[in-house]
Structure formats: structure tokens, C-alpha cells
Design a protein around this motif. Structure first.
Motif, PDB file in Angstrom:
ATOM      1  N   ALA A   1       0.829  -1.203   0.000  1.00  0.00           N
ATOM      2  CA  ALA A   1       0.000   0.000   0.000  1.00  0.00           C
ATOM      3  C   ALA A   1       0.865   1.255   0.000  1.00  0.00           C
ATOM      4  N   GLN A   2       1.939   1.207   0.758  1.00  0.00           N
ATOM      5  CA  GLN A   2       2.839   2.357   0.837  1.00  0.00           C
ATOM      6  C   GLN A   2       3.564   2.576  -0.493  1.00  0.00           C
ATOM      7  N   LEU A   3       4.055   1.500  -1.085  1.00  0.00           N
ATOM      8  CA  LEU A   3       4.749   1.599  -2.374  1.00  0.00           C
ATOM      9  C   LEU A   3       3.797   2.076  -3.473  1.00  0.00           C
ATOM     10  N   GLY A   4       2.585   1.541  -3.471  1.00  0.00           N
ATOM     11  CA  GLY A   4       1.591   1.963  -4.461  1.00  0.00           C
ATOM     12  C   GLY A   4       1.219   3.421  -4.304  1.00  0.00           C
ATOM     13  N   THR A   5       1.127   3.865  -3.059  1.00  0.00           N
ATOM     14  CA  THR A   5       0.801   5.266  -2.785  1.00  0.00           C
ATOM     15  C   THR A   5       1.881   6.194  -3.335  1.00  0.00           C
ATOM     16  N   MET A   6       3.129   5.845  -3.106  1.00  0.00           N
ATOM     17  CA  MET A   6       4.218   6.683  -3.587  1.00  0.00           C
ATOM     18  C   MET A   6       4.261   6.705  -5.107  1.00  0.00           C
ATOM     19  N   TYR A   7       3.977   5.573  -5.729  1.00  0.00           N
ATOM     20  CA  TYR A   7       3.957   5.524  -7.198  1.00  0.00           C
ATOM     21  C   TYR A   7       2.858   6.426  -7.749  1.00  0.00           C
ATOM     22  N   MET A   8       1.664   6.326  -7.191  1.00  0.00           N
ATOM     23  CA  MET A   8       0.549   7.125  -7.697  1.00  0.00           C
ATOM     24  C   MET A   8       0.758   8.617  -7.436  1.00  0.00           C
ATOM     25  N   GLU A   9       1.357   8.944  -6.298  1.00  0.00           N
ATOM     26  CA  GLU A   9       1.585  10.351  -5.966  1.00  0.00           C
ATOM     27  C   GLU A   9       2.661  10.965  -6.854  1.00  0.00           C
ATOM     28  N   ARG A  10       3.807  10.323  -6.947  1.00  0.00           N
ATOM     29  CA  ARG A  10       4.945  10.925  -7.624  1.00  0.00           C
ATOM     30  C   ARG A  10       4.897  10.732  -9.144  1.00  0.00           C
ATOM     31  N   VAL A  11       4.586   9.542  -9.575  1.00  0.00           N
ATOM     32  CA  VAL A  11       4.641   9.253 -11.009  1.00  0.00           C
ATOM     33  C   VAL A  11       3.364   9.680 -11.720  1.00  0.00           C
ATOM     34  N   MET A  12       2.211   9.428 -11.101  1.00  0.00           N
ATOM     35  CA  MET A  12       0.939   9.744 -11.743  1.00  0.00           C
ATOM     36  C   MET A  12       0.354  11.073 -11.283  1.00  0.00           C
ATOM     37  N   GLY A  13       1.001  11.743 -10.326  1.00  0.00           N
ATOM     38  CA  GLY A  13       0.559  13.074  -9.907  1.00  0.00           C
ATOM     39  C   GLY A  13      -0.738  13.102  -9.135  1.00  0.00           C
ATOM     40  N   MET A  14      -1.066  12.039  -8.430  1.00  0.00           N
ATOM     41  CA  MET A  14      -2.331  11.957  -7.694  1.00  0.00           C
ATOM     42  C   MET A  14      -2.115  12.340  -6.233  1.00  0.00           C
ATOM     43  N   SER A  15      -2.935  13.226  -5.730  1.00  0.00           N
ATOM     44  CA  SER A  15      -2.820  13.675  -4.340  1.00  0.00           C
ATOM     45  C   SER A  15      -3.584  12.740  -3.412  1.00  0.00           C
ATOM     46  N   ARG A  16      -2.906  12.225  -2.414  1.00  0.00           N
ATOM     47  CA  ARG A  16      -3.480  11.331  -1.409  1.00  0.00           C
ATOM     48  C   ARG A  16      -4.397  10.264  -2.021  1.00  0.00           C
ATOM     49  N   PRO A  17      -3.847   9.365  -2.794  1.00  0.00           N
ATOM     50  CA  PRO A  17      -4.663   8.312  -3.396  1.00  0.00           C
ATOM     51  C   PRO A  17      -5.322   7.439  -2.329  1.00  0.00           C
ATOM     52  N   ARG A  18      -6.537   7.031  -2.609  1.00  0.00           N
ATOM     53  CA  ARG A  18      -7.308   6.205  -1.672  1.00  0.00           C
ATOM     54  C   ARG A  18      -6.858   4.749  -1.771  1.00  0.00           C
ATOM     55  N   VAL A  19      -6.501   4.190  -0.634  1.00  0.00           N
ATOM     56  CA  VAL A  19      -6.035   2.805  -0.571  1.00  0.00           C
ATOM     57  C   VAL A  19      -7.144   1.934   0.000  1.00  0.00           C
ATOM     58  N   SER A  20      -7.393   0.807  -0.657  1.00  0.00           N
ATOM     59  CA  SER A  20      -8.382  -0.131  -0.140  1.00  0.00           C
ATOM     60  C   SER A  20      -7.780  -1.523  -0.054  1.00  0.00           C
ATOM     61  N   LEU A  21      -8.341  -2.338   0.826  1.00  0.00           N
ATOM     62  CA  LEU A  21      -7.957  -3.736   0.954  1.00  0.00           C
ATOM     63  C   LEU A  21      -8.988  -4.572   0.220  1.00  0.00           C
ATOM     64  N   LEU A  22      -8.547  -5.313  -0.784  1.00  0.00           N
ATOM     65  CA  LEU A  22      -9.470  -6.135  -1.559  1.00  0.00           C
ATOM     66  C   LEU A  22      -9.937  -7.306  -0.695  1.00  0.00           C
TER      67      LEU A  22
END
Length: 315
Positions: free
Chosen positions: A160-181
Motif C-alpha cells: 500500500a505504501q509503495l503503491g501510494t508513492m507511485y501514484m503520488e509521484r509518477v501519476m501526480g495523484m494527491s493522497r490516493p485512496r487505498v483499499s484492501l481487496l
């Protein structure tokens, strides 16, 4: 920026890889990217005329061996030190290139990443992530999608942490919502892994955890990141590929949402949690997929994602 490309990887190599290089240079005429193409000179030479116009924008490195798709990844990587994958990772480890991409043996690419550039200190396990289309035209991120079939709760928290950093820095998304499938939205649902992971995600201040989501939510705008073990993630990914194949390629259905299932639009799958930018393409990658792999890994390097992850996990 210097990006390495294994031109021997994939079912249609080296032709589609070289055509992908041509597409990239044609569609990005002002790029500052220099490509280092790794492969067997004898097999690649007949196709290099396709990129004659950009001779100053690429370098060719000869590799005498190829790791085939059906070979055992670890054994092949060790026994074929002059394979295009091994040579590419050698260049990456020596910092001769800034990133490495390929559509060859997925296991060998993972082994190469682990042996050559290694896992970021503090990261328990690297993960691979995949984009999943939303019905509104955007996309979600699903991880892990295959390299971690069995996980512990702390692994999912780091995904979740790695995915958050990818979405924030690479895709420019602010505070992406994380869910547990999970198999239900309520807290306490799911197997032992899901039940143990939920409170840990709640307590993780570095992510924006919104709770459980279900399989029916994956294509909706209910979360930005869906976290699960690789066993579940890979089944979802392969099912999505089959839906696209059946309805688009076999039945000829024309639909904008269905078009977004085409893996070539996303190029490849990034390995997150290692000390370099590495992207793995689908074995049947065509020129479009190779072009988009180059574009996406360029963005990872530009945004300095790896150094940010190193600081995050070692601090």
C-alpha cells in the motif's frame, strides 16, 4: 537519461521491440532519452534500418545468449551470464543505464532485479503493480499481481505504501485512496490475512486507507489503489485479459471502456521496492507496448521515485 531495453524479450522479438523504438522516437521527437538496446547482433542487425534516422539516440550492446520463456528463471540467469537480460541488469547495476525494460521471461527479469540492483533497505518484498481501467476512463492500481502469492499483513501494508508513492509521484495523484481487496466491505470480513491486515492499514499514517473493497469495485471510482496478495491479484489480472480477448478480439465488440483493457496502452508492469527503475512487459508485446514501456519508465526516472522510496523506507 539512458534507458536500457532488452530487444530479445517477447514472442515477437526483436522486430516488435525495434518497431517500438521507432514509434517512441517518431512520437517524441524532442526527447532527451538515449536508449541502450541489448541483444544478439546477428538477429537484430536486419531490423536496425528501421531506426537509421535516430542513430545518435541509441547505442547497441551485443549479448550472445537469450533466456527463453520456458526456462527456469534462476537457473537460466545464472547459467547465461551473457544473455540480454543478464547483460542489461549488469549495466543497470553499474549505473551505465538509469532504467531497464523488457518483455522476456518474467521470472528472469525478477531474479535479475533481485540479484543485481537488490531490494530497497527496509522493504520486505518488492511488488509488481498493474493498472486496471475504470468505467469513467481513468484507472486504478492493483498490487500485488503475481510475485508474492503468499503474504503476511506487513507485506500488504508495504504494498500500500509503495503503491501510494507511485501514484503520488509518477501519476501526480494527491493522497490516493487505498483499499484492501476483500469479500465484503465490513471490517472483520475475509480470511485470516485480510482480518489481520485491516487494523494495520488503519494505523498506517503514511497512506489514505478507506477500508475494504470487493471484486465488483475494481473497475469503479471507489478507491485508487487495491491491495491484495499476488495469488488473488494475478487471477484478477488474467481474468481481465481474457474478458478483453473474448469480447474484443473474438466477438469484435466495439466499446470505449473495453478498449482500455488493452495491456499495450500501459506498456508494462513496474517492479516497486527495488533500487532502480525496472519495468516488465507482456510476452506478446507489440511495438505500441514497447513504446509505452519506454514512456512510463522515463516518468519513473524523471520523478525520482526510487530515491524517494529509499528515503522513505530507510528513515
Amino acid at each position: 537519461m539512458n534507458i536500457g531495453l532488452d530487444v530479445m524479450g517477447g514472442d515477437f522479438a526483436p522486430l516488435e521491440a525495434i518497431k517500438g523504438v521507432r514509434r517512441f522516437f517518431e512520437n517524441h521527437p524532442d526527447t532527451a532519452v538515449h536508449l541502450t538496446l541489448v541483444g544478439d547482433t546477428e538477429k537484430v542487425q536486419p531490423h536496425l534500418s528501421l531506426v537509421d534516422t535516430w542513430k545518435d539516440k541509441y547505442t547497441f550492446v551485443h549479448a550472445t545468449q537469450i533466456i527463453e520463456m520456458d526456462e527456469h528463471p534462476t537457473k537460466a540467469f545464472k547459467e547465461k551470464p551473457d544473455s540480454s537480460i543478464a547483460v542489461g541488469f549488469g549495466l543497470l547495476a553499474r549505473k551505465k543505464i538509469d532504467a531497464f525494460i523488457g518483455a522476456g521471461n518474467t521470472g528472469a527479469m525478477l531474479v535479475g532485479a533481485m540479484y543485481s540492483v537488490k531490494t530497497i533497505e527496509g522493504v520486505l518484498r518488492p511488488t509488481i503493480a498493474s493498472f486496471v481501467p475504470r468505467e469513467n476512463g481513468s484507472f486504478n492500481l492493483l498490487l500485488d499481481v503475481g510475485i508474492n502469492a503468499d503474504c503476511k499483513p506487513e507485506h500488504l501494508v508495504q504494498f500500500a505504501q509503495l503503491g501510494t508513492m507511485y501514484m503520488e509521484r509518477v501519476m501526480g495523484m494527491s493522497r490516493p485512496r487505498v483499499s484492501l481487496l476483500n469479500i465484503g466491505e465490513e471490517e472483520g470480513k475475509g480470511n485470516i490475512l485480510a482480518q489481520a491486515t485491516y487494523p494495520m492499514l488503519q494505523q498506517a499514517t503514511h497512506i489514505n486507507f478507506i477500508g475494504n473493497t470487493e471484486g465488483r469495485d475494481i473497475f469503479l471510482d471507489k478507491a485508487d489503489i487495491f491491495v491484495c496478495e499476488g495469488f488473488v491479484g494475478n487471477i484478477i489480472l488474467k481474468m481481465a485479459e481474457s474478458v478483453y480477448h473474448i469480447f474484443k478480439e473474438q466477438r469484435g465488440v466495439q466499446d470505449d471502456f473495453l478498449d482500455q483493457f488493452n495491456y499495450e496502452l500501459y506498456g508494462g508492469t513496474p517492479i516497486l521496492g527495488i533500487n532502480a527503475a525496472v519495468m516488465i512487459g507482456h510476452g506478446i508485446s507489440s511495438a505500441l507496448a514497447f513504446e509505452n514501456m519506454i514512456v512510463n519508465v522515463e516518468r519513473i526516472v524523471q520523478t525520482e521515485l526510487i530515491s524517494a522510496m529509499q528515503q522513505e523506507f530507510t528513515s
